[in-house]
Design an enzyme around this catalytic site. Structure first.
Site, PDB file in Angstrom:
ATOM      1  N   PRO A  11       0.791  -1.228   0.000  1.00 46.20           N
ATOM      2  CA  PRO A  11       0.000   0.000   0.000  1.00 46.20           C
ATOM      3  C   PRO A  11       0.827   1.283   0.000  1.00 46.20           C
ATOM      4  CG  PRO A  11      -0.185  -1.140   2.112  1.00 46.20           C
ATOM      5  CD  PRO A  11       0.491  -2.079   1.159  1.00 46.20           C
ATOM      6  N   ASN A  12       0.304   2.241  -0.737  1.00 53.17           N
ATOM      7  CA  ASN A  12       0.835   3.607  -0.841  1.00 53.17           C
ATOM      8  C   ASN A  12       2.089   3.724  -1.707  1.00 53.17           C
ATOM      9  OD1 ASN A  12      -1.178   4.815   0.925  1.00 53.17           O
ATOM     10  ND2 ASN A  12      -0.179   3.640   2.552  1.00 53.17           N
ATOM     11  N   ARG A  19       5.087  10.764  -2.643  1.00 49.83           N
ATOM     12  CA  ARG A  19       4.732  10.566  -1.249  1.00 49.83           C
ATOM     13  C   ARG A  19       5.943  10.817  -0.362  1.00 49.83           C
ATOM     14  NH1 ARG A  19       4.846   4.473   1.166  1.00 49.83           N
ATOM     15  NH2 ARG A  19       3.956   4.954   3.206  1.00 49.83           N
ATOM     16  N   TYR A  24      11.100   8.911   1.219  1.00 47.97           N
ATOM     17  CA  TYR A  24      11.124   7.853   0.199  1.00 47.97           C
ATOM     18  C   TYR A  24      11.800   8.267  -1.111  1.00 47.97           C
ATOM     19  CZ  TYR A  24       7.856   5.683   3.450  1.00 47.97           C
ATOM     20  OH  TYR A  24       7.284   5.134   4.573  1.00 47.97           O
ATOM     21  N   ASN A  75       8.270  -5.489  -0.962  1.00 42.72           N
ATOM     22  CA  ASN A  75       8.160  -4.372  -0.024  1.00 42.72           C
ATOM     23  C   ASN A  75       6.678  -4.300   0.350  1.00 42.72           C
ATOM     24  OD1 ASN A  75       7.926  -2.054   1.406  1.00 42.72           O
ATOM     25  ND2 ASN A  75       9.076  -0.765  -0.021  1.00 42.72           N
ATOM     26  N   ALA A  78       3.119  -0.923   4.838  1.00 43.52           N
ATOM     27  CA  ALA A  78       2.683  -1.048   6.235  1.00 43.52           C
ATOM     28  C   ALA A  78       2.201  -2.456   6.580  1.00 43.52           C
ATOM     29  CB  ALA A  78       1.587  -0.026   6.524  1.00 43.52           C
ATOM     30  N   HIS A  81       4.183  -4.808   8.980  1.00 44.47           N
ATOM     31  CA  HIS A  81       4.105  -4.756  10.442  1.00 44.47           C
ATOM     32  C   HIS A  81       2.811  -5.357  10.992  1.00 44.47           C
ATOM     33  CE1 HIS A  81       7.257  -1.998   9.366  1.00 44.47           C
ATOM     34  NE2 HIS A  81       6.398  -1.148   8.831  1.00 44.47           N
ATOM     35  N   ASP A  88       1.920 -15.981   5.984  1.00 43.87           N
ATOM     36  CA  ASP A  88       1.445 -17.346   5.690  1.00 43.87           C
ATOM     37  C   ASP A  88       1.553 -17.644   4.195  1.00 43.87           C
ATOM     38  OD1 ASP A  88       0.895 -17.855   8.335  1.00 43.87           O
ATOM     39  OD2 ASP A  88      -1.285 -17.691   8.146  1.00 43.87           O
ATOM     40  N   GLU A  99      13.187  -9.154   1.422  1.00 46.10           N
ATOM     41  CA  GLU A  99      12.331  -8.058   1.903  1.00 46.10           C
ATOM     42  C   GLU A  99      13.076  -6.738   1.728  1.00 46.10           C
ATOM     43  OE1 GLU A  99      11.331  -8.734   6.003  1.00 46.10           O
ATOM     44  OE2 GLU A  99      10.469  -6.744   6.284  1.00 46.10           O
ATOM     45  N   HIS A 101      12.869  -2.457   2.279  1.00 45.74           N
ATOM     46  CA  HIS A 101      12.253  -1.211   2.747  1.00 45.74           C
ATOM     47  C   HIS A 101      13.118  -0.056   2.273  1.00 45.74           C
ATOM     48  CE1 HIS A 101       9.431  -3.439   5.044  1.00 45.74           C
ATOM     49  NE2 HIS A 101      10.425  -4.182   5.485  1.00 45.74           N
ATOM     50  N   ILE A 102      12.479   0.924   1.683  1.00 44.59           N
ATOM     51  CA  ILE A 102      13.196   2.078   1.152  1.00 44.59           C
ATOM     52  C   ILE A 102      13.823   2.864   2.304  1.00 44.59           C
ATOM     53  CG2 ILE A 102      12.905   4.245  -0.127  1.00 44.59           C
ATOM     54  CD1 ILE A 102      10.405   2.729  -1.454  1.00 44.59           C
ATOM     55  N   SER A 103      13.036   3.071   3.336  1.00 43.72           N
ATOM     56  CA  SER A 103      13.524   3.826   4.503  1.00 43.72           C
ATOM     57  C   SER A 103      14.149   2.866   5.512  1.00 43.72           C
ATOM     58  CB  SER A 103      12.360   4.576   5.155  1.00 43.72           C
ATOM     59  OG  SER A 103      11.412   3.654   5.672  1.00 43.72           O
ATOM     60  N   ARG A 108      12.922   4.624  12.664  1.00 42.54           N
ATOM     61  CA  ARG A 108      11.627   5.293  12.677  1.00 42.54           C
ATOM     62  C   ARG A 108      10.796   4.839  13.889  1.00 42.54           C
ATOM     63  NH1 ARG A 108       9.134   5.010   6.830  1.00 42.54           N
ATOM     64  NH2 ARG A 108       7.816   6.634   7.742  1.00 42.54           N
ATOM     65  N   ARG A 112       7.289   0.282  13.485  1.00 37.85           N
ATOM     66  CA  ARG A 112       7.893  -0.177  12.222  1.00 37.85           C
ATOM     67  C   ARG A 112       9.073  -1.126  12.465  1.00 37.85           C
ATOM     68  NH1 ARG A 112       5.473   3.332   8.452  1.00 37.85           N
ATOM     69  NH2 ARG A 112       5.036   5.352   9.395  1.00 37.85           N
TER      70      ARG A 112
HETATM   71  C1  DQA Z   1       8.248   0.998   3.934  1.00 34.61           C
HETATM   72  C2  DQA Z   1       8.304   1.192   5.448  1.00 34.61           C
HETATM   73  C3  DQA Z   1       6.948   0.923   6.070  1.00 34.61           C
HETATM   74  O1  DQA Z   1       7.009   1.098   7.470  1.00 34.61           O
HETATM   75  C4  DQA Z   1       5.916   1.895   5.504  1.00 34.61           C
HETATM   76  O2  DQA Z   1       4.638   1.617   6.037  1.00 34.61           O
HETATM   77  C5  DQA Z   1       5.898   1.898   4.027  1.00 34.61           C
HETATM   78  C6  DQA Z   1       7.153   1.827   3.295  1.00 34.61           C
HETATM   79  C7  DQA Z   1       9.581   1.394   3.257  1.00 34.61           C
HETATM   80  O3  DQA Z   1       9.754   1.029   2.098  1.00 34.61           O
HETATM   81  O4  DQA Z   1      10.411   2.068   3.857  1.00 34.61           O
HETATM   82  O5  DQA Z   1       4.845   2.032   3.401  1.00 34.61           O
HETATM   83  O6  DQA Z   1       8.024  -0.387   3.658  1.00 34.61           O
END
Ligand code: DQA
Length: 145
Positions: A11-12, A19, A24, A75, A78, A81, A88, A99, A101-103, A108, A112
């Site tokens: 998502p997002n 964003r 990011y 990725n 959210a 978490h 599963d 896995e 994560h950009i950040s 944070r 997270r």
């Molecule tokens: C994220 C980190 C997550 O905590 C956050 O909800 C995201 C992006 C990252 O790529 O840093 O949507 O997965």
């Protein structure tokens, strides 16, 4: 036949580039796809990138990957978490899972810091910006080589 890796985004992440660019960056998912395709070609793999804001869609794509793909880069946004259902689903996949994560999630908010997906992933990259995806693809080349 060239083996393929699916790059799943949660998502997002459709808003990547627009964003919270302070967190990011300004590259878009199309930029990520191009960077990953370049590395995939170098290591003899094919790839495709998909994104959904819906947990069930991501689970369906993981099930599809069981038939179609040799590896998964994910990725989960959210859902990282919160989603036991994505964990599963990943546990039904036999190939490597990485896995991304950009950040740097560990720098944070405390919520997270925990990832369900990390219980399954062979490796985790966090805080390398969008470059993390291409690094994960290079690692796929090693794991699937
Ligand atoms: C994220 C980190 C997550 O905590 C956050 O909800 C995201 C992006 C990252 O790529 O840093 O949507 O997965």
């Amino acid at each position: 036949m060239t083996r393929s890796v699916v790059i799943l985004n949660g998502p997002n992440l459709n808003l990547l580039g627009k964003r919270q660019p302070d967190i990011y960056g300004t590259d878009t998912l199309a930029d990520v796809e191009m960077a990953c395709a370049k590395v995939a070609a170098e290591v003899g793999l094919a790839c495709r990138l998909v994104q959904s804001n819906h947990e069930g869609q991501i689970i369906d794509w993981i099930h599809e990957a069981r038939e179609k793909d040799a590896g998964i880069i994910i990725n989960p946004g959210a859902f990282t978490h919160t989603s036991i259902a994505i964990l599963d689903a990943l546990n039904t996949f036999e190939g490597p899972v990485l896995e991304v994560h950009i950040s740097n999630v560990h720098k944070r908010e405390a919520f997270r810091h925990h990832s369900y997906v990390s219980l399954r992933a062979e490796g985790v990259i966090a805080g390398f910006g969008v470059e993390g995806y291409a690094l994960a693809m290079r690692r796929m080349g090693t794991l699937l080589g």
